[in-house]
Scaffold this motif. Structure first.
Motif, mmCIF file in Angstrom:
data_model
loop_
_atom_site.group_PDB
_atom_site.id
_atom_site.type_symbol
_atom_site.label_atom_id
_atom_site.label_comp_id
_atom_site.label_asym_id
_atom_site.label_seq_id
_atom_site.Cartn_x
_atom_site.Cartn_y
_atom_site.Cartn_z
ATOM 1 N N PHE A 96 27.056 24.991 62.543
ATOM 2 C CA PHE A 96 27.550 25.499 61.547
ATOM 3 C C PHE A 96 28.322 23.790 61.815
ATOM 4 N N GLY A 149 27.224 22.116 58.091
ATOM 5 C CA GLY A 149 27.708 21.467 56.850
ATOM 6 C C GLY A 149 27.153 20.705 56.279
ATOM 7 N N VAL A 189 25.033 20.619 53.842
ATOM 8 C CA VAL A 189 25.335 21.889 52.987
ATOM 9 C C VAL A 189 26.352 21.425 51.250
ATOM 10 N N VAL A 220 19.006 26.211 51.664
ATOM 11 C CA VAL A 220 20.091 26.435 52.370
ATOM 12 C C VAL A 220 18.766 27.637 53.162
ATOM 13 N N LEU A 265 26.521 29.781 55.107
ATOM 14 C CA LEU A 265 26.429 28.508 54.807
ATOM 15 C C LEU A 265 26.735 28.668 52.787
#
Length: 139
Positions: A8, A12, A15, A43, A66
């Motif tokens: 993540f 992150g 995204v 994504v 996400l």
């Protein structure tokens, strides 16, 4: 949000940047549902190099987490489960192109991460190796 996967931290920022770029480029040209779906496609592409060979449910859950960074739950689910009717002819092709761009970003991120891990491992091995030599010299 309680995210249960270590990558993540890597995905992150990508995204966040992708959402901002998609909004800048498309928000005034397509519907909100189309924009959300383009985001979900990006994504999916971004995470495919890392999760494409994994259990599909895991990959889907990573995508959901996400996408949920930027969209509320109802829009997240719609973006992941529904392909909106295109309001412009180019939108359908944009989905495939954006997913492909996301996959390219994902491969680059995976390569960079792998290089960083290799560097960290080499650095740790070098430190351990030098300690071992010093200990040998001391005896």
């Amino acid at each position: 949000m309680n995210v249960q996967f270590p990558e993540f931290e890597l995905f992150g920022p990508k995204v966040e940047a992708a959402w901002a770029a998609l909004q800048r480029q498309y928000a005034d040209r397509i519907t909100g549902a189309e924009l959300d779906h383009l985001f979900a496609c990006l994504v999916f592409g971004l995470t495919s190099p890392a999760y494409g060979d994994q259990e599909p449910a895991l990959h889907f859950n990573v995508c959901r987490a996400l996408v949920a960074m930027k969209l509320p739950p109802d829009r997240t689910e719609a973006a992941l489960h529904t392909t909106p009717e295109p309001t412009q002819p180019w939108v359908a092709g944009a989905c495939a192109l954006i997913e492909s761009q996301g996959a390219k970003m994902g491969r680059a991120l995976q390569e960079k991460t792998s290089n960083l891990e290799d560097f960290s491992t080499a650095k740790a091995n070098a430190a351990t190796g030098s300690l071992g030599k010093n200990e040998e010299n001391a005896t």
